[in-house]
Design a protein around this motif. Structure first.
Motif, short mmCIF file in Angstrom:
data_model
loop_
_atom_site.label_atom_id
_atom_site.label_comp_id
_atom_site.label_asym_id
_atom_site.label_seq_id
_atom_site.Cartn_x
_atom_site.Cartn_y
_atom_site.Cartn_z
N GLY A 124 45.89 63.91 -4.11
CA GLY A 124 45.97 64.80 -2.92
C GLY A 124 45.40 63.90 -1.64
O GLY A 124 45.85 64.13 -0.44
N GLU A 125 44.31 62.80 -1.79
CA GLU A 125 43.86 62.17 -0.71
C GLU A 125 44.64 60.93 -0.42
O GLU A 125 45.10 60.55 0.77
CB GLU A 125 42.35 62.04 -0.84
CG GLU A 125 41.69 63.28 -1.07
CD GLU A 125 40.18 62.81 -1.37
OE1 GLU A 125 39.95 61.49 -1.41
OE2 GLU A 125 39.38 63.61 -1.68
N TYR A 126 45.05 60.01 -1.26
CA TYR A 126 45.43 58.96 -1.11
C TYR A 126 46.77 58.61 -1.92
O TYR A 126 47.43 57.58 -1.96
CB TYR A 126 44.64 57.73 -1.47
CG TYR A 126 43.97 57.70 -2.71
CD1 TYR A 126 44.60 57.48 -3.79
CD2 TYR A 126 42.57 58.34 -2.86
CE1 TYR A 126 44.04 57.49 -5.04
CE2 TYR A 126 42.04 58.33 -4.00
CZ TYR A 126 42.64 58.00 -5.13
OH TYR A 126 42.13 57.98 -6.47
N GLY A 127 47.31 59.60 -2.28
CA GLY A 127 48.60 59.40 -3.12
C GLY A 127 49.84 59.24 -2.27
O GLY A 127 49.93 59.61 -1.07
N LEU A 132 53.82 60.18 2.32
CA LEU A 132 55.36 60.45 2.56
C LEU A 132 55.59 61.79 3.19
O LEU A 132 56.07 62.00 4.18
CB LEU A 132 56.29 60.14 1.27
CG LEU A 132 56.60 58.66 0.93
CD1 LEU A 132 57.43 58.67 -0.25
CD2 LEU A 132 57.00 57.96 1.91
N LEU A 133 54.91 62.74 2.71
CA LEU A 133 55.25 64.13 3.17
C LEU A 133 54.45 64.47 4.54
O LEU A 133 54.97 65.03 5.43
CB LEU A 133 54.45 65.23 2.35
CG LEU A 133 55.08 65.52 0.95
CD1 LEU A 133 54.38 66.32 -0.13
CD2 LEU A 133 56.63 65.99 1.08
N ARG A 134 53.22 63.62 4.58
CA ARG A 134 52.32 63.73 5.96
C ARG A 134 53.40 63.00 7.28
O ARG A 134 53.31 63.36 8.37
CB ARG A 134 51.00 63.21 5.87
CG ARG A 134 50.17 64.06 5.12
CD ARG A 134 48.69 63.50 5.32
NE ARG A 134 47.92 64.17 4.18
CZ ARG A 134 47.66 63.70 2.94
NH1 ARG A 134 47.86 62.30 2.53
NH2 ARG A 134 46.92 64.22 2.39
N ALA A 135 53.86 61.92 6.76
CA ALA A 135 54.92 61.10 7.72
C ALA A 135 56.20 61.93 7.98
O ALA A 135 56.41 61.77 9.22
CB ALA A 135 55.33 59.66 6.96
N ALA A 140 51.26 68.93 2.81
CA ALA A 140 51.01 67.82 1.56
C ALA A 140 49.59 68.61 0.79
O ALA A 140 48.49 68.52 0.90
CB ALA A 140 50.24 66.70 2.25
N PRO A 141 50.28 69.33 -0.25
CA PRO A 141 49.37 70.09 -1.07
C PRO A 141 48.71 69.16 -2.06
O PRO A 141 48.82 67.98 -2.33
CB PRO A 141 50.21 70.89 -1.98
CG PRO A 141 51.50 70.04 -2.04
CD PRO A 141 51.75 69.32 -0.75
#
Length: 288
Positions: A124-127, A132-135, A140-141
């Motif tokens: 959840g933190e650095y995956g 990609l979802l945050r980008a 981002a669950p």
């Protein structure tokens, strides 16, 4: 004729002995143990108490629910994606052998090793997935540590891992389709969609039936994926527990082999029933 029969039984004997000791005997032994309680070295006959326990255990029903949901979602989704990818490679790609090898590599790779890699991808933190979802400005669950996302994580992982075997088998089936069918279809001006639904899919029904059976059985026996993704646990608060994980926990961790074997018998009956329904359904579809 009798001498030939004796020779035939002689050649079959090693296989019969192997199947008896490593397949039939364990099934019968598990059934007997499901009516016994106590430690493995001192089991006592207790009747249906183990079945009464698991039927009243909420953890057992959660494991069955998760297993059924996993099978109902992951199997058809993986099979649909596999068919589309196999058809695309077969009809559009020139160097098919390279892509077949690439797709098959995950199948011969250890599930534990792949699970460890995916554990970092789903972090959840650095995956990578959440990056990609945050980008893309999407939610981002926490795929691993959020109990509500545990089953979704297993399904995504299960779909990905089953693609390799499915695609290779489907590619072999596509090669066995007589090319004259497509030649005649082109002569009558059939579109690509018509060729796929009227020629390809009917020819693939036996292969799809085989893959459906294998994938359903594998889905109901899911254990390694859960173990690898959640680092030996069944998710936060056992949110990702499955039928086989429940059996392992009762047998190996809790030390109640009778309860574990009772759950094994129920899982065996469920798999038989679901496989029977699936075979009946595919026979009706294939007979049309």
């Amino acid at each position: 004729m009798r001498s030939n029969q004796k020779k035939a039984w002689l050649f079959l004997a090693p296989t019969i002995i192997f199947v008896t000791f490593f397949s039939i005997y364990p099934i019968l032994r598990a059934f007997v143990m499901s009516f016994q309680s106590g430690p493995l070295i001192n089991l006592n006959w207790t009747g249906f108490s183990n079945y009464q326990y698991i039927f009243s255990d909420p953890e057992f029903w959660r494991a069955i629910r998760n297993t059924i949901l996993y099978a109902l979602i992951s199997v058809p989704v993986a099979l649909a994606i596999s068919i589309m990818l196999a058809w695309f490679i077969f009809s559009k790609v020139k160097h098919k052998s390279f892509f077949e090898t690439t797709f098959f590599m995950p199948y011969v790779t250890s599930t534990i090793a792949i699970g460890i890699v995916f554990r970092y991808i789903f972090n959840g933190e650095y995956g990578m997935l959440n990056f990609l979802l945050r980008a893309l400005h999407l939610p981002a669950p926490n795929w691993i540590d959020d109990p509500s996302m545990s089953l979704t994580t297993i399904i995504i992982f299960g779909v990905w891992t089953s693609l390799a075997f499915n695609i290779v088998i489907l590619m072999g089936a596509l090669r066995n389709i007589d090319p004259n069918y497509y030649t005649i279809a082109d002569m009558y001006g059939a579109t690509g969609t018509e060729r796929f639904w009227r020629i390809t899919m009917p020819q693939l029904v036996p292969t799809i039936a085989f893959l459906l059976t294998m994938n359903i059985i594998a889905a109901f026996k899911i254990y390694t994926s859960v173990y690898a993704l959640f680092n030996g646990q069944a998710g936060v608060g056992n949110s990702a527990t499955t039928a086989v994980f429940y059996i392992y926990n009762k047998f190996q961790i809790v030390g109640t082999p009778g309860v574990a074997m009772a759950a094994t018998v129920i899982l065996f009956l469920i798999i038989m029933f679901v496989t029977f329904l699936q075979r009946k359904m595919m026979k009706k579809i294939g007979g049309r």
